[in-house]
Design a protein around this motif. Structure first.
Motif, PDB file in Angstrom:
ATOM      1  N   GLN A 127      -6.239 -20.833  12.461  1.00  0.00           N
ATOM      2  CA  GLN A 127      -6.274 -19.692  11.531  1.00  0.00           C
ATOM      3  C   GLN A 127      -5.296 -19.841  10.368  1.00  0.00           C
ATOM      4  O   GLN A 127      -5.063 -18.891   9.618  1.00  0.00           O
ATOM      5  CB  GLN A 127      -6.044 -18.355  12.255  1.00  0.00           C
ATOM      6  N   HIS A 154      -6.527 -16.269   7.742  1.00  0.00           N
ATOM      7  CA  HIS A 154      -7.609 -15.475   8.336  1.00  0.00           C
ATOM      8  C   HIS A 154      -7.239 -15.172   9.783  1.00  0.00           C
ATOM      9  O   HIS A 154      -6.413 -15.856  10.372  1.00  0.00           O
ATOM     10  CB  HIS A 154      -8.938 -16.243   8.320  1.00  0.00           C
ATOM     11  N   GLN A 155      -7.926 -14.179  10.335  1.00  0.00           N
ATOM     12  CA  GLN A 155      -7.812 -13.947  11.777  1.00  0.00           C
ATOM     13  C   GLN A 155      -9.037 -14.544  12.460  1.00  0.00           C
ATOM     14  O   GLN A 155      -9.716 -13.912  13.263  1.00  0.00           O
ATOM     15  CB  GLN A 155      -7.667 -12.446  12.062  1.00  0.00           C
ATOM     16  N   ALA A 156      -9.309 -15.789  12.091  1.00  0.00           N
ATOM     17  CA  ALA A 156     -10.475 -16.526  12.602  1.00  0.00           C
ATOM     18  C   ALA A 156     -10.266 -17.986  12.248  1.00  0.00           C
ATOM     19  O   ALA A 156      -9.412 -18.325  11.414  1.00  0.00           O
ATOM     20  CB  ALA A 156     -11.759 -16.001  11.959  1.00  0.00           C
ATOM     21  N   ASP A 190     -14.902 -15.756  10.001  1.00  0.00           N
ATOM     22  CA  ASP A 190     -15.033 -14.302   9.797  1.00  0.00           C
ATOM     23  C   ASP A 190     -15.955 -13.951   8.624  1.00  0.00           C
ATOM     24  O   ASP A 190     -16.035 -12.786   8.224  1.00  0.00           O
ATOM     25  CB  ASP A 190     -13.656 -13.656   9.607  1.00  0.00           C
ATOM     26  N   CYS A 191     -16.646 -14.971   8.063  1.00  0.00           N
ATOM     27  CA  CYS A 191     -17.642 -14.808   6.986  1.00  0.00           C
ATOM     28  C   CYS A 191     -17.006 -14.515   5.624  1.00  0.00           C
ATOM     29  O   CYS A 191     -17.719 -14.221   4.663  1.00  0.00           O
ATOM     30  CB  CYS A 191     -18.671 -13.708   7.294  1.00  0.00           C
ATOM     31  N   SER A 192     -15.688 -14.570   5.519  1.00  0.00           N
ATOM     32  CA  SER A 192     -15.048 -14.262   4.238  1.00  0.00           C
ATOM     33  C   SER A 192     -14.490 -15.509   3.569  1.00  0.00           C
ATOM     34  O   SER A 192     -14.143 -16.499   4.227  1.00  0.00           O
ATOM     35  CB  SER A 192     -13.914 -13.246   4.434  1.00  0.00           C
TER      36      SER A 192
END
Length: 302
Positions: free
Chosen positions: A178, A197-199, A220-222
């Motif tokens: 992450q 990210h938190q992913a 997270d798709c961002s």
């Protein structure tokens, strides 16, 4: 696998293979290298395909097979025929596209999948960086038979390693831990750790016009933009993808333009300076979209 351009698109099917990475040649307009694998890279062999787009469409100039999946490819910055691929067996391969056989050289040091490889952009040095599932990045001089240095610190798979186009000896890495990290080949340890990210972060890239700006794309798709002078919060967040973002690239022609591709089968174009940043969504793929590149020669060719 397909390419799209301002003069209409082109499609070339490599049956039984899934493309993982594409890179435009820095020398030849319309020439592209593709790293591909059988069976989604889980088992089977890999192929490096060198393609060219001409009036007739996309033609296969050359293809080379390797006994494990190929996950990334980078063109040499000092020889128009030379490429390096990274493989599921942890090795890097050097190929010469002007020859029918290969590889010229194999470097086997990573202990797990080598997922990323990139050739330095700044003149005056010929360095290659690779990233691996063994949680390390490695620095190579293609003329030397072993790695020059191993970078440790990530606590997860290293998915992406990208040289700065501005600062010699500086690269960024994105990881399943992450974090986005920035390294200097002349300095011990890591220069910067950004909990981006938190992913898991699958991709990162440097802005071609701002040496302090990077973008990350994650599970997270961002997409998030990061200013290295102030990493407390992102300078932009781009939302719209519906599955993990597999690769992101800044435009070589526009400071605020970037493109991303995703497991949602789409390629999206963004301008982060606009109130509505999503410019276009391209839905011509029927499978996971893993590789993406923007031509240095033809504005608008992707």
């Amino acid at each position: 696998m397909g390419t799209a351009g301002p003069n209409g698109g082109g499609v070339l099917r490599l049956s039984g293979l899934h493309g993982y990475a594409v890179e435009f040649s820095p020398y030849w307009p319309g020439r592209v290298a593709c790293a591909a694998s059988q069976y989604y890279g889980i088992a089977g062999c890999g192929t490096l395909a060198v393609l060219e787009q001409n009036e007739a469409g996309i033609v296969l100039l050359r293809s080379f097979d390797w006994n494990d999946g190929l996950f990334d490819v980078t063109w040499s910055e000092n020889n128009e025929h030379v490429l390096i691929t990274s493989s599921g067996d942890g090795s890097l391969q050097i190929w010469d596209a002007s020859k029918t056989k290969g590889p010229l050289q194999v470097y086997k040091e990573h202990t797990q999948e080598a997922y990323s490889v990139d050739w330095s952009q700044t003149r005056g040095e010929q360095l290659v960086v690779s990233g691996s599932w063994d949680q390390t990045a490695k620095l190579w001089d293609p003329a030397v038979g072993k790695s020059l240095r191993t970078f440790k610190g990530h606590e997860g798979v290293v998915y992406s390693t990208i040289w700065s186009p501005h600062i010699p000896g500086c690269f960024a890495s994105a990881s399943g831990d992450q974090t986005l990290r920035v390294w200097d080949v002349k300095a011990p340890g890591v220069r910067l750790v950004i909990p981006a990210h938190q992913a898991e972060i699958l991709s990162c890239d440097w802005c071609k016009y701002d040496e302090n700006l990077l973008v990350t794309g994650a599970v997270d798709c961002s997409l998030k933009g990061w200013d290295l002078r102030n990493i407390r919060q992102p300078v932009f967040i781009l939302l719209g993808h519906t599955y993990a973002i597999r690769r992101v690239k800044f435009s070589p022609f526009h400071a605020t333009l970037l493109a991303s591709c995703s497991y949602d089968f789409t390629v999206r174009f963004w301008d982060f300076s606009k109130p509505n940043p999503l410019l276009e969504t391209v839905e011509h793929h029927t499978e996971f979209t893993c590789g993406l590149d923007l031509s240095l020669h033809n504005r608008g060719q992707v």
